[in-house]
Design an enzyme around this catalytic site. Structure first.
Site, mmCIF file in Angstrom:
data_model
loop_
_atom_site.group_PDB
_atom_site.id
_atom_site.type_symbol
_atom_site.label_atom_id
_atom_site.label_comp_id
_atom_site.label_asym_id
_atom_site.label_seq_id
_atom_site.Cartn_x
_atom_site.Cartn_y
_atom_site.Cartn_z
ATOM 1 N N LEU A 148 3.680 -60.426 -88.736
ATOM 2 C CA LEU A 148 4.620 -61.456 -89.157
ATOM 3 C C LEU A 148 5.821 -60.882 -89.883
ATOM 4 C CD1 LEU A 148 2.779 -64.600 -90.513
ATOM 5 C CD2 LEU A 148 4.590 -64.469 -88.794
ATOM 6 N N ARG A 149 5.703 -59.617 -90.273
ATOM 7 C CA ARG A 149 6.755 -59.000 -91.045
ATOM 8 C C ARG A 149 8.089 -59.043 -90.310
ATOM 9 N NH1 ARG A 149 7.148 -55.716 -95.448
ATOM 10 N NH2 ARG A 149 8.835 -54.233 -95.210
ATOM 11 N N ALA A 150 8.014 -58.921 -88.984
ATOM 12 C CA ALA A 150 9.229 -58.950 -88.172
ATOM 13 C C ALA A 150 9.947 -60.282 -88.336
ATOM 14 C CB ALA A 150 8.875 -58.713 -86.710
#
Ligand SMILES: [Zn+2]
Length: 672
Positions: A263-265
């Site tokens: 989810l960091r993207a």
């Protein structure tokens, strides 16, 4: 504006974006742009006298220089640009505890390192892909937590360390470990400008700056001031920027389209889009902001193999934006996302599956502004001009097309004998600052690793003379003993591969290539530098100058055509010259020569080719080069020429089928 400047500016506007990784060849003025950024960052207020850069509005409660009074004077200073050299020691990075004072005076004395200096500023790592693994871990920890921890012999210190991480790397010299890659919010690819006019302009500016630094900076000051003002305005606008549902949907659609991990993207893309809106003077995120953000935040998060083209496919990007575009414009944007400039959330991905890491080590960091390829050892003209091209061999047409390598296997560990002092790795034994304790010595400078038992032993005989009466040892400085550690170092593995016709059938050559490929994979896992010399036909060639890029070596090897005569002596002389140059560049890294041949030296009539090969081998031996000969002789009649060469090299000779790790186990069992 070019991507690099834009990426840096977006981070200046919103530090939560999480830093920039700049990928590109040497000589692209990467560090100049980074320095220019630091110059336009808004100044910070710092508690007077605090070496850890405490913010007077919210001083670090654990600050080693604290506690600070709330009404302490707080002068402003420019935001700092701190450079982390790739060869830095652990103490230099995290700071050092004075164990001497702790033990002899009972005083906790801490000398801040680069992490403390970079707090609230920029931490710049040139050639971050060459950074020592151990430093990478420390850096990742600090970046993840926003704090630095130091612990030595039971004494510990911690302090805040929040910084904008900017790294540069040349992908030709090896890739970054995925966790470190993910740590950078944005990446940009830079290339030296191809157009002559642009190149000329860069050079002109450089000369102008060198000739008249004051005048040059005065001219740029005007621009800088304007830029600094715009950053300050954008920062002030940032909390009001709205990321509406539609824009958010486009962010997630784009991330999904490029199959990014985690989810960091999505989070980074959203933050970069918000920062871009603020930078552009808007208070609502538009499709254009999402497009720009995706272009900077996603390339390094795609699943890709090393041979994929960099960057994002523009068609896929447009398609994803298009698919997520709402049919009807809505008048009802959702409330702003809380994005106030704190640290990025942690997604807990920093541990876990790691392919063999490759951050390399620092001993050969070249300065940034070197002209392209100036960092490589320079072979005689005309012989290795093609290191960036796709052909490996010069003029004579191959008599046999390149065969694909055979299956790779797990290779046994070949090592350089003796104990080196090279940078940490996993091949040969070495004195190092990590590893197991093998003894102690009197410290040359400050004690970094105390050898407690030996210190006590040294102090024991003096206790009565020092007036000790009760419990508690009386220690003095001269008692302290530094532990000596033995670990492993990485080496330079230089492959010298016989590509002549005598090496046998296509099958045989495939097996040879498979074996060398296996050794290359092994070198990658052991953090070695690798190089490749090949010889066939009329001479030898440095097919790949020493590099971190095992991918490049594998590509050169795979495309290597074979056939013709076998100038063994030329190959060995070429290796000798390559190692001599490399020893100047990287003196602590010990080389290991791997000669792959059947030993049948051939060439023009009337020359004693075998004798020449023996003499060349003797030269390498006299230089103290450690080596291994891989005997590729095939067929029923064996001449044992490779073994003869091995003897002249002072090297062990192994058969091709003795290179596997399993083979080693079997041999040991047989012996038992
Ligand atoms: Zn402080």
């Amino acid at each position: 504006m070019d991507d690099m400047r834009l990426a840096l500016l977006l981070n200046a506007v919103s530090p939560a974006v999480g830093g920039v990784l700049v990928r590109g060849e040497k000589g692209t003025a990467k560090s100049t742009a980074v320095r220019a950024l630091a110059a336009v960052l808004p100044p910070v207020a710092v508690v007077a006298g605090c070496r850890f850069g405490c913010d007077p509005a919210a001083p670090d409660p654990d600050c080693p220089d604290g506690p600070h009074l709330t009404d302490s004077p707080a002068p402003q200073r420019p935001a700092r640009l701190v450079e982390l050299p790739v060869g830095a020691s652990e103490d230099r990075l995290v700071g050092s505890l004075d164990i001497e004072r702790a033990l002899t005076e009972g005083v906790k004395s801490f000398e801040p390192g680069l992490l403390a200096a970079a707090h609230r500023g920029v931490l710049y790592v040139d050639e971050v892909n060459l950074l020592h693994d151990h430093l990478v871990d420390l850096l990742l920890d600090a970046a993840a937590l926003g704090r630095a921890y130091v612990e030595r012999e039971g004494v510990s210190v911690q302090h805040a360390a929040r910084f904008l991480l900017v790294g540069t790397m040349n992908p030709e010299e090896g890739e970054l470990r995925p966790q470190l890659l993910d740590r950078f919010g944005l990446t940009v690819e830079v290339a030296a400008p191809r157009e002559p006019e642009l190149r000329a302009e860069v050079v002109r500016r450089r000369f102008a700056a060198d000739a008249d630094p004051a005048g040059f900076s005065a001219r740029w000051d005007v621009e800088e001031t304007a830029l600094a003002d715009r950053i300050a305005e954008a920062r002030e606008r940032l909390p009001r920027v709205v990321l509406g549902d539609d824009a958010l949907r486009q962010v997630t659609a784009v991330c999904a389209a490029f199959e990014v991990d985690g989810l960091r993207a999505d989070i980074v893309t959203a933050r970069a889009a918000i920062a871009h809106a603020a930078w552009s003077g808007r208070e609502t995120v538009t499709e254009d902001d999402v497009r720009v953000a995706a272009r900077l935040a996603l390339p390094h998060r795609r699943r890709r193999n090393p041979f994929d083209a960099p960057g994002l496919d523009p068609d896929t990007l447009e398609q994803a934006l298009d698919d997520a575009r709402p049919e009807e414009p809505e008048d009802d944007p959702t409330p702003p996302e809380g994005d106030g400039g704190g640290r990025p959330e942690e997604t807990g991905e920093s541990a876990g599956e790691t392919p063999p890491g490759r951050e390399g080590t620092g001993s050969d960091a070249d300065s940034t502004e070197a002209p392209p390829s100036a960092g490589d050892p320079v072979p005689p003209r005309g012989e290795a001009d093609d290191t960036d091209g796709d052909t490996a061999l010069p003029v004579p047409a191959p008599e046999r097309a390149a065969v694909d390598p055979g299956e790779a296997f797990r290779a046994r560990r070949l090592e350089v004998p003796g104990i080196g002092e090279g940078v940490a790795g996993r091949r040969s034994k070495a004195r190092s600052d990590r590893g197991r304790v093998v003894g102690s010595r009197r410290p040359e400078g400050a004690v970094t690793r105390l050898h407690l038992v030996d210190t006590v032993v040294a102090a024991a005989p003096h206790q009565r003379a020092r007036g000790r009466s009760g419990p508690g040892l009386r220690l003095q400085k001269e008692d302290l003993r530094q532990a000596t550690l033995e670990g492993r170092e990485g080496n330079l593995v230089l492959f010298v591969v016989d590509a002549s016709g005598s090496m046998g059938s296509a099958d045989r050559m495939a097996a040879v290539k498979g074996a060398v490929l296996s050794l290359l994979v092994d070198a990658y896992q052991r953090r070695d530098k690798v190089g490749l010399v090949t010889f066939r036909g009329s001479g030898a060639e440095l097919a790949l100058p020493p590099t971190w890029s095992v991918e490049a070596a594998a590509a050169r090897l795979t495309g290597l055509p074979t056939g013709g005569r076998s100038p063994v002596a030329a190959g060995l002389l070429r290796a000798h010259e390559t190692l001599r140059v490399e020893a100047v560049r990287d003196p602590r890294r010990r080389p290991l020569l791997v000669l792959v041949t059947d030993g049948r030296a051939t060439g023009a009539r009337g020359v004693d080719h075998l004798g020449e090969a023996r003499r060349a081998a003797g030269l390498l031996r006299a230089a103290g080069t450690a080596g291994v000969v891989v005997d590729c002789e095939a067929g029923h009649v064996r001449l044992g020429l490779a073994g003869d060469l091995g003897a002249h090299l002072g090297a062990r000779t192994l058969r091709l089928d003795e290179l596997g790790a399993e083979q080693l186990v079997r041999t040991v069992k047989d012996a038992a």
